[in-house]
Design a protein around this motif. Structure first.
Motif, PDB file in Angstrom:
ATOM      1  N   HIS A  17     -24.443 121.641 -24.072  1.00 36.71           N
ATOM      2  CA  HIS A  17     -23.228 122.354 -24.448  1.00 36.71           C
ATOM      3  C   HIS A  17     -22.958 123.439 -23.405  1.00 36.71           C
ATOM      4  O   HIS A  17     -23.772 124.361 -23.244  1.00 36.71           O
ATOM      5  N   LEU A  18     -21.876 123.322 -22.704  1.00 36.82           N
ATOM      6  CA  LEU A  18     -21.426 124.381 -21.798  1.00 36.82           C
ATOM      7  C   LEU A  18     -20.585 125.335 -22.636  1.00 36.82           C
ATOM      8  O   LEU A  18     -19.411 125.102 -22.885  1.00 36.82           O
ATOM      9  N   GLU A  19     -21.214 126.411 -23.095  1.00 40.54           N
ATOM     10  CA  GLU A  19     -20.557 127.343 -24.019  1.00 40.54           C
ATOM     11  C   GLU A  19     -19.575 128.266 -23.315  1.00 40.54           C
ATOM     12  O   GLU A  19     -18.520 128.599 -23.850  1.00 40.54           O
ATOM     13  N   ARG A  20     -19.957 128.698 -22.138  1.00 44.40           N
ATOM     14  CA  ARG A  20     -19.139 129.672 -21.417  1.00 44.40           C
ATOM     15  C   ARG A  20     -19.151 129.316 -19.946  1.00 44.40           C
ATOM     16  O   ARG A  20     -20.190 128.967 -19.389  1.00 44.40           O
ATOM     17  N   CYS A  21     -17.982 129.417 -19.316  1.00 47.91           N
ATOM     18  CA  CYS A  21     -17.892 129.111 -17.889  1.00 47.91           C
ATOM     19  C   CYS A  21     -16.790 129.970 -17.282  1.00 47.91           C
ATOM     20  O   CYS A  21     -15.613 129.779 -17.600  1.00 47.91           O
ATOM     21  N   ARG A  22     -17.165 130.881 -16.451  1.00 44.93           N
ATOM     22  CA  ARG A  22     -16.196 131.753 -15.809  1.00 44.93           C
ATOM     23  C   ARG A  22     -15.266 130.923 -14.918  1.00 44.93           C
ATOM     24  O   ARG A  22     -15.716 130.229 -14.012  1.00 44.93           O
ATOM     25  N   ASN A  23     -13.991 130.986 -15.186  1.00 49.76           N
ATOM     26  CA  ASN A  23     -12.971 130.225 -14.434  1.00 49.76           C
ATOM     27  C   ASN A  23     -13.131 128.714 -14.582  1.00 49.76           C
ATOM     28  O   ASN A  23     -12.673 127.953 -13.731  1.00 49.76           O
ATOM     29  N   GLY A  24     -13.783 128.290 -15.667  1.00 53.48           N
ATOM     30  CA  GLY A  24     -13.950 126.862 -15.922  1.00 53.48           C
ATOM     31  C   GLY A  24     -13.647 126.542 -17.371  1.00 53.48           C
ATOM     32  O   GLY A  24     -13.040 127.349 -18.094  1.00 53.48           O
ATOM     33  N   ARG A  25     -14.086 125.364 -17.825  1.00 51.40           N
ATOM     34  CA  ARG A  25     -13.794 124.921 -19.185  1.00 51.40           C
ATOM     35  C   ARG A  25     -15.066 124.459 -19.877  1.00 51.40           C
ATOM     36  O   ARG A  25     -15.826 123.662 -19.322  1.00 51.40           O
ATOM     37  N   PRO A  26     -15.331 124.932 -21.084  1.00 53.73           N
ATOM     38  CA  PRO A  26     -16.502 124.479 -21.842  1.00 53.73           C
ATOM     39  C   PRO A  26     -16.403 122.998 -22.191  1.00 53.73           C
ATOM     40  O   PRO A  26     -15.342 122.376 -22.108  1.00 53.73           O
TER      41      PRO A  26
END
Length: 258
Positions: free
Chosen positions: A217-226
């Motif tokens: 799970h990608l919960e947080r991504c600066r300048n990206g999308r979970p």
């Protein structure tokens, strides 16, 4: 008398040459950008995932946080962290340092080899507290001789400390990872935050594990999308991928875009 436009420039004229000044400024900006923003990333090799990351992968020289999805998923989070290091070393060479605070198991040679890591390229440093871990990580980053540095912390990475480590890491741009327990959820400046859960891996006809799998799970991504994926790891090829049963399955593709 008005000077002709075709006359030679006066060497005593204090006005700078505009073209030369602009060229110098562009060179200075380019040099500063190279120093502060390496622009390099570690792609995971899964387009559905890499497309959600701003640089097409994990930005190097930036802190990335990995945590278990829930209590009991610590081995899965550890395995995913080590797989990231194995992939980076497989592409870039060099060595990695693991700074291990209390509460985390110490990886051993056979386990490292099973994930595609050469134990001779892994340095282990056990510390007595998170404060000692921060100092060890910072000093390791200052050496600029390591391709990857991972801190296994007991309470996570505070915002102030995360910014400090990022500033130190910008010069050498290593893969910088922080592994924390599920319970620790401090606000921090990590570029990405990952939650990892265990999944049943593929086995051979003898029942031995072929490729570990994780719920990622990608919960947080600066300048990206979970997003959320089921990933498996090929330790021989140092490559992540979607399980064969899901790679061509429409629901899996939709899950990657959820």
């Amino acid at each position: 008398m008005e000077r002709s436009r075709d006359a030679e420039p006066d060497e005593d004229d204090p006005r700078p040459d505009r073209a030369a000044a602009l060229a110098s400024l562009r060179e200075l900006v380019a040099s500063d950008r190279t120093r502060r923003d390496p622009g390099a990333a570690l792609p995971l090799g899964v387009p559905a995932l890499d497309d959600r990351l701003p640089a097409g992968g994990l930005g190097l020289g930036l802190p990335h946080e990995v945590a278990p999805e829930a209590e009991g998923d610590e081995p899965a989070a550890l395995g995913f962290t080590l797989a990231l290091i194995a992939r980076h070393l497989g592409l870039a060479g060099g060595e990695a340092l693991l700074v291990i605070a209390p509460g985390h198991p110490t990886p051993y040679g056979h386990g490292l080899s099973g994930l595609g890591l050469d134990p001779d390229r892994i340095l282990l440093f056990e510390v007595g507290s998170d404060d000692e871990a921060y100092l060890a990580i910072e000093e390791a980053l200052r050496t600029r001789g390591l391709r990857a540095v991972a801190g296994f912390l007991d309470a996570g990475l505070p915002l102030k400390q995360g910014r400090r480590l990022q500033l130190v890491a910008e010069a050498s741009a290593p893969l910088l990872l922080v592994l924390r327990p599920a319970r620790a959820d401090l606000p921090n400046g990590a570029a990405t935050r990952w939650r990892i859960g265990g999944a049943q891996g593929a086995r051979d006809r003898f029942g031995c594990l072929l490729r570990p799998r994780w719920r990622v799970h990608l919960e947080r991504c600066r300048n990206g999308r979970p997003g959320t994926w089921l990933l498996e790891w090929d330790h021989a090829a140092h490559r992540f991928g979607l399980p064969d049963a899901l790679a061509d399955h429409a629901p899996a593709a939709r899950a990657g875009r959820s």
